[in-house]
Enzyme design. Structure first.
Site, PDB file in Angstrom:
ATOM      1  N   HIS A 174       5.904  -0.501  -2.670  1.00 14.95           N
ATOM      2  CA  HIS A 174       5.213   0.582  -3.650  1.00 14.95           C
ATOM      3  C   HIS A 174       5.334   1.967  -3.469  1.00 14.95           C
ATOM      4  CE1 HIS A 174       2.865  -3.411  -5.485  1.00 14.95           C
ATOM      5  NE2 HIS A 174       4.196  -3.278  -5.607  1.00 14.95           N
TER       6      HIS A 174
ATOM      7  N   ASN B  55       0.709  -1.272   0.016  1.00  8.60           N
ATOM      8  CA  ASN B  55       0.074   0.046   0.035  1.00  8.60           C
ATOM      9  C   ASN B  55       0.849   1.319  -0.004  1.00  8.60           C
ATOM     10  OD1 ASN B  55      -2.051  -1.585   0.189  1.00  8.60           O
ATOM     11  ND2 ASN B  55      -2.602  -1.428   2.426  1.00  8.60           N
TER      12      ASN B  55
ATOM     13  N   CYS C 250      10.577  20.526 -11.016  1.00  9.48           N
ATOM     14  CA  CYS C 250      12.053  20.258 -10.415  1.00  9.48           C
ATOM     15  C   CYS C 250      12.805  21.498 -10.455  1.00  9.48           C
ATOM     16  CB  CYS C 250      12.561  19.224 -11.007  1.00  9.48           C
ATOM     17  SG  CYS C 250      14.102  18.555 -10.140  1.00  9.48           S
TER      18      CYS C 250
ATOM     19  N   SER D  86      -5.295  -9.260  -3.585  1.00 12.17           N
ATOM     20  CA  SER D  86      -5.471 -10.282  -4.471  1.00 12.17           C
ATOM     21  C   SER D  86      -4.267 -11.189  -4.978  1.00 12.17           C
ATOM     22  CB  SER D  86      -5.935  -9.561  -5.845  1.00 12.17           C
ATOM     23  OG  SER D  86      -5.216  -8.658  -6.239  1.00 12.17           O
TER      24      SER D  86
HETATM   25  P1  OAD Z   1      -6.511  -5.579  -5.118  1.00  9.46           P
HETATM   26  O1  OAD Z   1      -7.526  -4.749  -5.258  1.00  9.46           O
HETATM   27  O2  OAD Z   1      -6.005  -6.323  -6.228  1.00  9.46           O
HETATM   28  O3  OAD Z   1      -6.964  -6.549  -3.899  1.00  9.46           O
HETATM   29  C1  OAD Z   1      -7.456  -6.132  -2.486  1.00  9.46           C
HETATM   30  C2  OAD Z   1      -7.979  -7.448  -1.950  1.00  9.46           C
HETATM   31  O4  OAD Z   1      -8.546  -6.813  -0.581  1.00  9.46           O
HETATM   32  C3  OAD Z   1      -8.909  -8.435  -2.385  1.00  9.46           C
HETATM   33  O5  OAD Z   1      -8.483  -9.674  -2.704  1.00  9.46           O
HETATM   34  C4  OAD Z   1     -10.017  -8.015  -1.899  1.00  9.46           C
HETATM   35  O6  OAD Z   1     -11.040  -9.387  -1.674  1.00  9.46           O
HETATM   36  C5  OAD Z   1      -9.808  -7.934  -0.397  1.00  9.46           C
HETATM   37  N1  OAD Z   1     -10.594  -7.063   0.488  1.00  9.46           N
HETATM   38  C6  OAD Z   1     -11.457  -6.295   0.122  1.00  9.46           C
HETATM   39  N2  OAD Z   1     -12.124  -5.552   1.300  1.00  9.46           N
HETATM   40  C7  OAD Z   1     -11.417  -6.257   2.329  1.00  9.46           C
HETATM   41  C8  OAD Z   1     -11.399  -6.142   3.753  1.00  9.46           C
HETATM   42  N3  OAD Z   1     -12.160  -5.260   4.327  1.00  9.46           N
HETATM   43  N4  OAD Z   1     -10.652  -6.712   4.660  1.00  9.46           N
HETATM   44  C9  OAD Z   1      -9.628  -7.716   3.890  1.00  9.46           C
HETATM   45  N5  OAD Z   1      -9.575  -7.985   2.618  1.00  9.46           N
HETATM   46  C10 OAD Z   1     -10.343  -7.140   1.903  1.00  9.46           C
HETATM   47  O7  OAD Z   1      -5.301  -4.829  -4.142  1.00  9.46           O
HETATM   48  P2  OAD Z   1      -3.820  -5.337  -4.022  1.00  9.46           P
HETATM   49  O8  OAD Z   1      -3.737  -6.807  -3.901  1.00  9.46           O
HETATM   50  O9  OAD Z   1      -3.305  -4.407  -2.722  1.00  9.46           O
HETATM   51  O10 OAD Z   1      -0.197  -1.290  -7.483  1.00  9.46           O
HETATM   52  O11 OAD Z   1      -3.315  -4.816  -5.376  1.00  9.46           O
HETATM   53  C11 OAD Z   1      -1.796  -4.743  -5.547  1.00  9.46           C
HETATM   54  C12 OAD Z   1      -1.214  -3.858  -6.307  1.00  9.46           C
HETATM   55  O12 OAD Z   1      -1.957  -3.586  -7.669  1.00  9.46           O
HETATM   56  C13 OAD Z   1      -1.147  -2.573  -5.315  1.00  9.46           C
HETATM   57  O13 OAD Z   1      -0.303  -2.177  -4.820  1.00  9.46           O
HETATM   58  C14 OAD Z   1      -1.321  -1.250  -6.821  1.00  9.46           C
HETATM   59  C15 OAD Z   1      -2.317  -2.060  -7.754  1.00  9.46           C
HETATM   60  O14 OAD Z   1      -1.954  -1.867  -9.069  1.00  9.46           O
HETATM   61  C16 OAD Z   1       0.678  -0.249  -7.288  1.00  9.46           C
HETATM   62  O15 OAD Z   1       0.287   0.779  -6.861  1.00  9.46           O
HETATM   63  C17 OAD Z   1       1.899  -0.247  -7.657  1.00  9.46           C
END
Ligand code: OAD
Length: 249
Positions: A117, A100, A145, A187
């Site tokens: 990230h 995050n 800049c 995810s």
């Molecule tokens: P995703 O949006 O891909 O996944 C979010 C996950 O959180 C899903 O599996 C949901 O089921 C789960 N979720 C939703 N609500 C929840 C809750 N209340 N408690 C627990 N889990 C919950 O987000 P990330 O996996 O973080 O990249 O995505 C990875 C990266 O993709 C991010 O860091 C970002 C994005 O593009 C960059 O910014 C470089």
């Protein structure tokens, strides 16, 4: 919520790694990326989260990040972020690795934290990479800049960019050394971050997941809590607290 085996592994674990994604901040009101209504459900990452997009439409991309920053500024860490701070004090070795960019883990008080990230509240030059220390709050277009005249961009990792080798190396070190790994609210599909879960598995760590939905890590986790981050982390914390009480009676 967890099996007897998982509970016993959790209580005995001495080297813990927690890996978080956008889901841990969902209960703070910050949208995730891939859930229904999430950021990548409403916007196209190709138009927003890469260098080419920023260079071709700097104001448009900047304003999108300004909107995200203002959402984050108006929100705060939730019980799950706080529970992880407590856990850090209760385990001999504890490393928190987050995908995050909202900075909530730091704000909550986590100390041993690796932000894979970057951080959305920090800015830097797109060309010379110098950090830009002045406030950019309220600016509708990116400043330039002072060193080289390049565009100032948010300090996050975009698609197509490498993660900080230092942060990645420290993460790999913690993961290869841990005996218990908790993945929360991700995810588990964005690489190389998600590879840390597989690395933990290869190194023999016991893996649990907290996520109300199924993730790409489903097949390799040993157990899961199919609930939200606040519910899952409070439960893990209560187990630790009850166990330390038992020991003192
Ligand atoms: P995703 O949006 O891909 O996944 C979010 C996950 O959180 C899903 O599996 C949901 O089921 C789960 N979720 C939703 N609500 C929840 C809750 N209340 N408690 C627990 N889990 C919950 O987000 P990330 O996996 O973080 O990249 O995505 C990875 C990266 O993709 C991010 O860091 C970002 C994005 O593009 C960059 O910014 C470089």
């Amino acid at each position: 919520m967890l099996s007897e085996l998982s509970i016993s592994k959790w209580l005995k674990a001495e080297k813990v790694v927690v890996f978080t994604g956008a889901g841990i901040s969902a209960e703070s009101g910050i949208p995730t990326f891939r859930d229904q209504g999430g950021l990548w459900d409403q916007y196209r990452p190709e138009e927003l989260a890469n260098e080419e997009a920023f260079r071709s439409r700097p104001d448009f991309v900047w304003q999108w990040y300004q909107w995200r920053r203002s959402l984050i500024r108006q929100a705060e860490p939730n019980e799950a972020h706080i529970a992880l701070v407590e856990m850090e004090h209760m385990k001999p070795e504890f490393t928190l690795i987050s995908q995050n960019v909202d900075g909530f883990h730091k704000l909550a008080g986590s100390q041993k934290l690796l932000e894979l990230h970057g951080n959305i509240q920090l800015d830097k030059c797109i060309d010379c990479q110098q950090p830009y220390e002045q406030s950019t709050e309220g600016l509708e277009e990116p400043p330039l800049c002072r060193e080289c005249g390049g565009l100032i961009r948010p300090g996050v990792v975009w698609f197509g960019e490498n993660l900080s080798p230092k942060v990645m190396a420290l993460s790999a070190q913690a993961v290869s050394n841990c005996d218990f790994f908790i993945t929360i609210g991700t995810s588990a599909i964005v690489q190389p971050a998600a590879s840390l879960i597989y690395m933990a598995k290869q190194n023999g760590a016991y893996i649990i997941e907290i996520n109300p939905n199924i993730s790409a890590a489903e097949d390799i986790v040993d157990d899961f809590i199919r609930d939200t981050a606040t519910v899952g982390t409070s439960y893990l914390l209560e187990l630790l607290e009850d166990n330390s009480l038992d020991r003192h009676i």
